[in-house]
Design a protein around this motif. Sequence first.
Motif, short mmCIF file in Angstrom:
data_model
loop_
_atom_site.label_atom_id
_atom_site.label_comp_id
_atom_site.label_asym_id
_atom_site.label_seq_id
_atom_site.Cartn_x
_atom_site.Cartn_y
_atom_site.Cartn_z
N HIS A 164 -58.46 5.61 4.58
CA HIS A 164 -58.46 5.90 5.80
C HIS A 164 -59.78 6.13 6.50
O HIS A 164 -60.55 7.32 6.39
N VAL A 191 -56.18 3.15 11.35
CA VAL A 191 -57.41 2.62 10.83
C VAL A 191 -58.03 1.72 11.79
O VAL A 191 -57.55 1.20 12.65
N THR A 198 -51.56 -2.58 5.49
CA THR A 198 -51.45 -0.97 5.57
C THR A 198 -50.24 -0.24 5.33
O THR A 198 -49.16 -1.00 5.52
N ARG A 231 -53.17 4.02 6.16
CA ARG A 231 -54.07 3.98 5.13
C ARG A 231 -54.09 2.30 4.52
O ARG A 231 -53.08 1.72 4.70
#
Length: 224
Positions: A20, A37, A124, A147
Motif C-alpha cells: 500500500h 493506492v 488491487t 493494496r
Amino acid sequence: MKLYKKISIAGKIELLTGIHIGDSKDSIDIGGVDSPVVRRKDDNRPYIPGSSLKGKMRSLLDIAYGKTDTTKSPEHPIGKLFGALAPDKNISGNPSRLIVRDANLNKESANEIQAKGFTDMPYTEIKFENTIDRIQGKASNPRQFERVPAGAIFDVGFVINVVAETDTEAAEAEKELLDLFYAGIRLLEDDYLGGSGSRGYGQVKFTLNDPVHKTAEQYLHATV
C-alpha cells in the motif's frame, strides 16, 4: 567537476506481500475506500513512485550508518549518492547522483492480474483493518485499505551519475556509489516498502540486470 559516466540499472520488483502506497482520497474515484493506492492517471494502473523507493532506501541507509539525517552531510557517502544541502557557506552541497524512475506495473503482470479476476478493484484488493482496544478487548474504527496484491511485478530503473575531477576519483566514486546503492537494495528487501509494514505489508524482492555503463564521450559523440 566532470560527468564521467552514467550507470543505468534496470530490473523488476516482485511483491511478496500486498503493498500500500497511498494517494490522496480526493484524487481518484475510490468508491468508498478509506485509503486508496497511488495510480497512474492515463491507464488507472497502480505504480510505485520513485520518490517512495528513494526515500525508503535513504532512510534505511541512514539507520544502518547510525545517522539521524544526512541531508546536510555532503561529504558522507549517503549525501554523495542521494544529495545533500550545504551545512554552511564554507562547504558546497551535492546534487543527487541517483535517479530513481517511477516503477510501473509490468504489462504481463497487469494482464495476469486481470485474467485471474480475484481483485476487488482494477489491479488491487481491499483489506479491512481495525484498531484494537487492548483494555476492552474490542476492535474499533474499521478501515478499508487498498493494496496491490502479492505476486504483482513492477518494472524499475535507476541511473547513477559518476561525477569527478580525475580518472582516479571517478573510479573510486563509481565503486563507492554502486556499493552503497546495492546496500540500500538489500536493506529494503529485508524491510518493507509503503505503509503498514509491521502488519505484513510491503515485502518486496528486486531482480536487477547488470549495470550498463555509458561514458560522457559516448553521449557527446553519439549520432542521432
